[in-house]
Design an enzyme around this catalytic site. Structure first.
Site, PDB file in Angstrom:
ATOM      1  N   HIS A 155     -12.325 -64.248 -35.259  1.00  0.00           N
ATOM      2  CA  HIS A 155     -11.479 -63.061 -35.427  1.00  0.00           C
ATOM      3  C   HIS A 155     -10.028 -63.470 -35.644  1.00  0.00           C
ATOM      4  O   HIS A 155      -9.290 -63.719 -34.686  1.00  0.00           O
ATOM      5  CB  HIS A 155     -11.626 -62.170 -34.183  1.00  0.00           C
ATOM      6  CG  HIS A 155     -10.908 -60.862 -34.300  1.00  0.00           C
ATOM      7  ND1 HIS A 155     -11.289 -59.759 -33.565  1.00  0.00           N
ATOM      8  CD2 HIS A 155      -9.844 -60.463 -35.036  1.00  0.00           C
ATOM      9  CE1 HIS A 155     -10.487 -58.743 -33.856  1.00  0.00           C
ATOM     10  NE2 HIS A 155      -9.603 -59.146 -34.739  1.00  0.00           N
ATOM     11  N   LEU A 177      -5.301 -63.158 -41.591  1.00  0.00           N
ATOM     12  CA  LEU A 177      -4.540 -64.139 -42.387  1.00  0.00           C
ATOM     13  C   LEU A 177      -3.566 -63.477 -43.350  1.00  0.00           C
ATOM     14  O   LEU A 177      -2.820 -64.173 -44.040  1.00  0.00           O
ATOM     15  CB  LEU A 177      -5.496 -65.080 -43.132  1.00  0.00           C
ATOM     16  CG  LEU A 177      -6.405 -65.938 -42.226  1.00  0.00           C
ATOM     17  CD1 LEU A 177      -7.193 -66.944 -43.066  1.00  0.00           C
ATOM     18  CD2 LEU A 177      -5.623 -66.668 -41.140  1.00  0.00           C
ATOM     19  N   ARG A 178      -3.540 -62.135 -43.376  1.00  0.00           N
ATOM     20  CA  ARG A 178      -2.500 -61.370 -44.103  1.00  0.00           C
ATOM     21  C   ARG A 178      -2.469 -61.629 -45.601  1.00  0.00           C
ATOM     22  O   ARG A 178      -1.457 -61.287 -46.245  1.00  0.00           O
ATOM     23  CB  ARG A 178      -1.109 -61.694 -43.532  1.00  0.00           C
ATOM     24  CG  ARG A 178      -0.980 -61.561 -42.038  1.00  0.00           C
ATOM     25  CD  ARG A 178      -1.200 -60.150 -41.563  1.00  0.00           C
ATOM     26  NE  ARG A 178      -0.863 -59.996 -40.148  1.00  0.00           N
ATOM     27  CZ  ARG A 178      -1.495 -59.164 -39.340  1.00  0.00           C
ATOM     28  NH1 ARG A 178      -2.495 -58.413 -39.775  1.00  0.00           N
ATOM     29  NH2 ARG A 178      -1.147 -59.056 -38.079  1.00  0.00           N
ATOM     30  N   HIS A 225       2.850 -61.732 -36.978  1.00  0.00           N
ATOM     31  CA  HIS A 225       3.869 -60.786 -37.448  1.00  0.00           C
ATOM     32  C   HIS A 225       5.200 -61.516 -37.529  1.00  0.00           C
ATOM     33  O   HIS A 225       5.483 -62.406 -36.720  1.00  0.00           O
ATOM     34  CB  HIS A 225       4.011 -59.600 -36.473  1.00  0.00           C
ATOM     35  CG  HIS A 225       2.844 -58.658 -36.516  1.00  0.00           C
ATOM     36  ND1 HIS A 225       2.547 -57.881 -37.598  1.00  0.00           N
ATOM     37  CD2 HIS A 225       1.880 -58.393 -35.595  1.00  0.00           C
ATOM     38  CE1 HIS A 225       1.464 -57.155 -37.352  1.00  0.00           C
ATOM     39  NE2 HIS A 225       1.026 -57.464 -36.140  1.00  0.00           N
ATOM     40  N   ASP A 233      -8.032 -63.295 -32.115  1.00  0.00           N
ATOM     41  CA  ASP A 233      -7.425 -62.132 -32.772  1.00  0.00           C
ATOM     42  C   ASP A 233      -6.016 -62.480 -33.254  1.00  0.00           C
ATOM     43  O   ASP A 233      -5.068 -61.703 -33.094  1.00  0.00           O
ATOM     44  CB  ASP A 233      -7.413 -60.887 -31.866  1.00  0.00           C
ATOM     45  CG  ASP A 233      -7.063 -59.623 -32.652  1.00  0.00           C
ATOM     46  OD1 ASP A 233      -6.997 -59.676 -33.895  1.00  0.00           O
ATOM     47  OD2 ASP A 233      -6.845 -58.569 -32.019  1.00  0.00           O
ATOM     48  N   HIS A 237     -12.625 -58.007 -29.220  1.00  0.00           N
ATOM     49  CA  HIS A 237     -11.651 -57.960 -28.122  1.00  0.00           C
ATOM     50  C   HIS A 237     -11.896 -56.907 -27.035  1.00  0.00           C
ATOM     51  O   HIS A 237     -11.138 -55.941 -26.912  1.00  0.00           O
ATOM     52  CB  HIS A 237     -10.230 -57.812 -28.657  1.00  0.00           C
ATOM     53  CG  HIS A 237     -10.050 -56.876 -29.828  1.00  0.00           C
ATOM     54  ND1 HIS A 237     -10.471 -55.573 -29.816  1.00  0.00           N
ATOM     55  CD2 HIS A 237      -9.480 -57.061 -31.048  1.00  0.00           C
ATOM     56  CE1 HIS A 237     -10.163 -55.001 -30.968  1.00  0.00           C
ATOM     57  NE2 HIS A 237      -9.572 -55.892 -31.725  1.00  0.00           N
TER      58      HIS A 237
END
Ligand code: DOR
Ligand code: ZN
Length: 436
Positions: free
Chosen positions: A62, A65-66, A312, A308, A233
């Site tokens: 999980h 990778l944007r 950012h 997870d 999660h």
């Protein structure tokens, strides 16, 4: 391709309950032999692993990778480097990109970009078109394009009929559905766990019931239409209990937990002075929830540990708590945090073998991908750990493009020292190599 000989380490292979000293001979990208007192062939590169632990390459099932769309936070290649630095040889990449990975071309884009990267990257396809939660995406076509599972993660699926159809359709093609359980109508504008700490801080809360209500619904749908469900999660004691009960009833459900939910509580929001790097979905919960997550992990209710990894940019996080995006970047801290917890002895029944099972063997099994074992014929994806190495978490040294962690400055004991992909050393002593 070089022949590699890993000498004298403690080999852990949960797939066959092996935990003992052994040498490993690696040829042609595969494990050729795993046994005591092997002889290194002439010309082999030798890794002296005395005092180190040799395990099947870790698989983070999980991560975000944007890529495509938010490459300023992370991209497939920087994410793969962060994985290798953190001891992971494979990751499964979530679909909440821009555009959303809800069509074969986007799945292929991720897979193609990962070819030659320092970690395997398995794309996860979206469950609904555009993550809108309205229309089922074309799961079959994405599966053919290489998607290993399907999820709207980041966006819970509110529409019960959509979830019913998703489970039924995915079940028909043998595909795994991964769910983010948080009823958005109960989450509302909440930014942290609803409890005494949120009251004291004056922040809007997210009740545990938001997770448990939606999880209960999905377990009922699973019972009704079949399929294969994986819960991302887990964060509350009630959620652990629901999964425990569902497993006892024989439902085909698996679950994961993150290091942040195992190690932190809502108090971290207060103690850090509203540090937005503690803001994550689902939120850091109460001490009682945290303990229940460990119990679930130890008794097998929780199958896997996943980061997870939600990178950012600091510009996005450097705002008031209410306005910051949710997410913690975890690829480069997950393994050390867990090794440190093990070294501390705080969790009595925790073993290294259990951690390897949850971080490698179980994710491989749940996703249906190779890896998770070290025996003749296995891919030579290997993580080597020094359980005695101490260091301080410093995100400035990360390979990830983002630095959003609540663990910065923590002193940890235990770190990966080699990551080996297909028999090639891709990380040595914290330094990630370029692949030849
Ligand atoms: O904290 C989170 N961040 N939770 C999610 O489910 C999504 C993720 C993200 O994509 O940033
Ligand atoms: Zn996620």
């Amino acid at each position: 391709m070089k022949t590699l000989f890993i000498k004298g380490g403690r080999l852990i292979d949960p797939s066959r309950n092996y935990d003992d000293r052994a040498d490993l001979l690696i040829k042609g990208g595969l494990v050729e032999a795993a046994d005591k007192n092997l002889k290194p062939p002439d010309g082999a590169e030798i890794i002296e692993a005395d005092g180190l632990v040799v395990m099947p390459g870790l698989i983070d099932m999980h991560v975000h990778l944007r890529d495509p769309g938010q490459e300023y936070k992370e991209d497939v290649l920087s994410g793969a480097r962060a994985a290798a630095a953190g001891g992971f040889t494979a990751v499964a990449a979530m679909a909440n990109t821009e555009p959303v990975a809800d069509e074969p071309p986007t799945i292929r884009y991720v897979a193609d970009k990962a070819a030659g990267a320092v970690a395997r990257v398995y794309p996860i396809g979206a469950l609904s078109k555009g993550l809108q939660g309205v229309e089922l995406a074309e799961l079959g076509r994405m599966q053919k394009a290489g998607a290993v599972a399907f999820s709207d993660d980041g966006k819970p699926v509110l529409n019960g009929t959509l979830m019913r159809n998703a489970l039924q359709y995915a079940g028909g093609i043998g595909a795994l559905v991964i769910v983010h359980e948080e009823d958005p109508t109960l989450v509302g504008k909440g930014v942290m766990h609803e409890g005494s700490v949120s009251s004291v801080l004056g922040l809007r809360g997210i009740p545990a019931t938001a997770e448990e209500a939606m999880l209960a619904r999905d377990l009922m749908l699973l019972k009704m239409v079949g399929g294969r469900l994986h819960i991302a999660h887990l964060s509350t004691a009630g959620a652990v209990e629901l999964v425990r009960k569902a497993k006892a009833d024989g439902l085909p459900v698996t679950a994961e937990v993150t290091p942040q939910h195992l190690l932190l509580t809502d108090r971290a929001v207060k103690n850090s002075g509203y540090n937005t790097n503690t803001k994550v979905k689902p939120p850091l919960r109460s001490e009682q929830d945290r303990q229940a997550l460990w119990e679930g992990l130890l008794d097998g209710t929780v199958d896997a540990i996943a980061s997870d990894h939600a990178p950012h940019h600091s510009d996005d996080k450097d705002v008031e708590y209410d306005f910051a995006p949710f997410g913690i970047a975890g690829l480069e801290t997950t393994l050390p945090l867990l090794l440190d917890e093990l070294a501390s002895g705080r969790i009595k029944e925790l073993t290294l073998s259990m951690l390897v099972e949850k971080l490698s063997t179980a994710p491989a099994r749940i996703l249906g991908v190779e890896g998770g074992a070290l025996k003749p014929g296995s891919p030579a994806d290997i993580t080597i750990v020094d359980p005695g190495r101490s260091f301080i978490v410093n995100p400035d040294n990360w390979y990830s493009k983002s630095r959003n962690t609540p663990f910065a400055g923590r002193q940890l004991k235990g770190a990966p020292v080699y990551t080996i992909l297909s028999g090639e050393i891709v990380m040595k002593e914290g330094v990630v190599a370029d692949r030849k």
